[in-house]
Design an enzyme around this catalytic site. Sequence first.
Site, PDB file in Angstrom:
ATOM      1  N   SER A 208      43.634  80.960 -32.313  1.00 56.72           N
ATOM      2  CA  SER A 208      42.862  81.618 -33.371  1.00 56.72           C
ATOM      3  C   SER A 208      41.383  81.292 -33.220  1.00 56.72           C
ATOM      4  O   SER A 208      40.529  81.978 -33.803  1.00 56.72           O
ATOM      5  CB  SER A 208      43.362  81.170 -34.754  1.00 56.72           C
ATOM      6  OG  SER A 208      43.413  79.757 -34.829  1.00 56.72           O
TER       7      SER A 208
ATOM      8  N   LYS B  50      51.864  74.942 -27.487  1.00 55.84           N
ATOM      9  CA  LYS B  50      52.546  75.970 -28.291  1.00 55.84           C
ATOM     10  C   LYS B  50      52.481  77.285 -27.541  1.00 55.84           C
ATOM     11  O   LYS B  50      51.465  77.603 -26.926  1.00 55.84           O
ATOM     12  CB  LYS B  50      51.898  76.122 -29.662  1.00 55.84           C
ATOM     13  CG  LYS B  50      52.527  77.257 -30.498  1.00 55.84           C
ATOM     14  CD  LYS B  50      52.155  77.176 -31.967  1.00 55.84           C
ATOM     15  CE  LYS B  50      50.854  77.809 -32.327  1.00 55.84           C
ATOM     16  NZ  LYS B  50      50.719  79.244 -31.951  1.00 55.84           N
TER      17      LYS B  50
ATOM     18  N   GLU C  81      53.879  81.605 -27.805  1.00 54.59           N
ATOM     19  CA  GLU C  81      54.472  82.644 -28.639  1.00 54.59           C
ATOM     20  C   GLU C  81      55.666  83.274 -27.925  1.00 54.59           C
ATOM     21  O   GLU C  81      55.608  83.525 -26.725  1.00 54.59           O
ATOM     22  CB  GLU C  81      53.431  83.727 -28.957  1.00 54.59           C
ATOM     23  CG  GLU C  81      52.278  83.215 -29.792  1.00 54.59           C
ATOM     24  CD  GLU C  81      51.259  84.298 -30.155  1.00 54.59           C
ATOM     25  OE1 GLU C  81      51.550  85.489 -29.973  1.00 54.59           O
ATOM     26  OE2 GLU C  81      50.173  83.917 -30.626  1.00 54.59           O
TER      27      GLU C  81
ATOM     28  N   GLU D 204      55.548  82.828 -38.382  1.00 57.80           N
ATOM     29  CA  GLU D 204      54.364  83.467 -38.986  1.00 57.80           C
ATOM     30  C   GLU D 204      54.710  84.848 -39.541  1.00 57.80           C
ATOM     31  O   GLU D 204      55.498  85.602 -38.947  1.00 57.80           O
ATOM     32  CB  GLU D 204      53.243  83.602 -37.925  1.00 57.80           C
ATOM     33  CG  GLU D 204      52.012  84.311 -38.496  1.00 57.80           C
ATOM     34  CD  GLU D 204      50.749  84.196 -37.644  1.00 57.80           C
ATOM     35  OE1 GLU D 204      50.768  83.518 -36.604  1.00 57.80           O
ATOM     36  OE2 GLU D 204      49.730  84.802 -38.052  1.00 57.80           O
TER      37      GLU D 204
HETATM   38  O1  KIV Z   1      46.355  80.217 -33.286  1.00 56.46           O
HETATM   39  C1  KIV Z   1      46.659  79.672 -34.354  1.00 56.46           C
HETATM   40  O2  KIV Z   1      45.822  79.123 -35.082  1.00 56.46           O
HETATM   41  C2  KIV Z   1      48.055  79.727 -34.755  1.00 56.46           C
HETATM   42  C3  KIV Z   1      48.376  79.355 -36.164  1.00 56.46           C
HETATM   43  C4  KIV Z   1      47.927  80.408 -37.082  1.00 56.46           C
HETATM   44  C5  KIV Z   1      49.813  79.045 -36.328  1.00 56.46           C
HETATM   45  O3  KIV Z   1      48.884  80.077 -33.985  1.00 56.46           O
END
Ligand code: KIV
Length: 274
Positions: free
Chosen positions: A50, A118, A120, A187
């Site tokens: 983000s 992390k 997706e 999400e």
């Molecule tokens: O990129 C991000 O900040 C995220 C969160 C909104 C979970 O994936």
Amino acid sequence: MSVEVKTKRVTTRDIRARKGGEPVVVLTAYTAPIARLLDPHCDILLVGDSLGMVVYGMDTTLGVTLDMMINHGRAVVRSSSRACVVVDMPFGSYQESPEQAFRNSARVMAETGCAAVKLEGGREMAETIRFLTERCVPVMAHIGLKPQAVHAAGGFRAQGRIDAEAEAIRADARAIADAGAFSVVVEGTVEPVARALSAEIAIPTIGIGASAACDGQVLVIDDVLGLFDDFTPKFVKRYADLRPIITEAAERYAAEVKARSFPGPEHCFGQAKK
Ligand code: KIV
């Protein structure tokens, strides 16, 4: 003799063990000063992609690069001592193959010092998640609304409103838990579906626009502080409004510079003698 005791960081195993227990507190952080402020209050600091939108002014997260994530990840790890730091894998850095995902996540871990990455995806990423976790890369998964899929999905919209979609998200959750993810961000998913899948899988679910029944919650720090106002999703709660404070500080500074009342003598070195 004084012995410095370093605070032990929260580990991915600690997070995994929180399933059904005390809710996991997660915020995004991208910079050193914010990481320092948030660290005592969070179990996880997420260096989310983000940052492309809230730090770099992009319209989507798709233009974020591995080097951006590494630079910001390094700053957050360096400026925290308690929270478990998780760094997002950007679009295009892991989808091609498990080998590509391993090569790039190993680089992220080695160059930032973060504890986990992390990525997706649900069932389509299960093989990759297994490949990574079997090779010592802890993985937080991300299902439901997947910002990197914005074009494929035709926009940012809540997921799970129709039965087939709801079943697909629940199947994604089961697949990534079976593959070895230590937790999963859920999400933009309708509440009953998020609630049901949280009860169904054995790893902590971290909700954002999901359900209070999730095992933890995450928000983007710029939304929490009222710094990002390009758009405000329904699930955002603003805990502070820093924009007027920053505007006022900038206005006062500009006025004082123009009036030559800043800098004052106390801000100058070696005042000329009269
Ligand atoms: O990129 C991000 O900040 C995220 C969160 C909104 C979970 O994936």
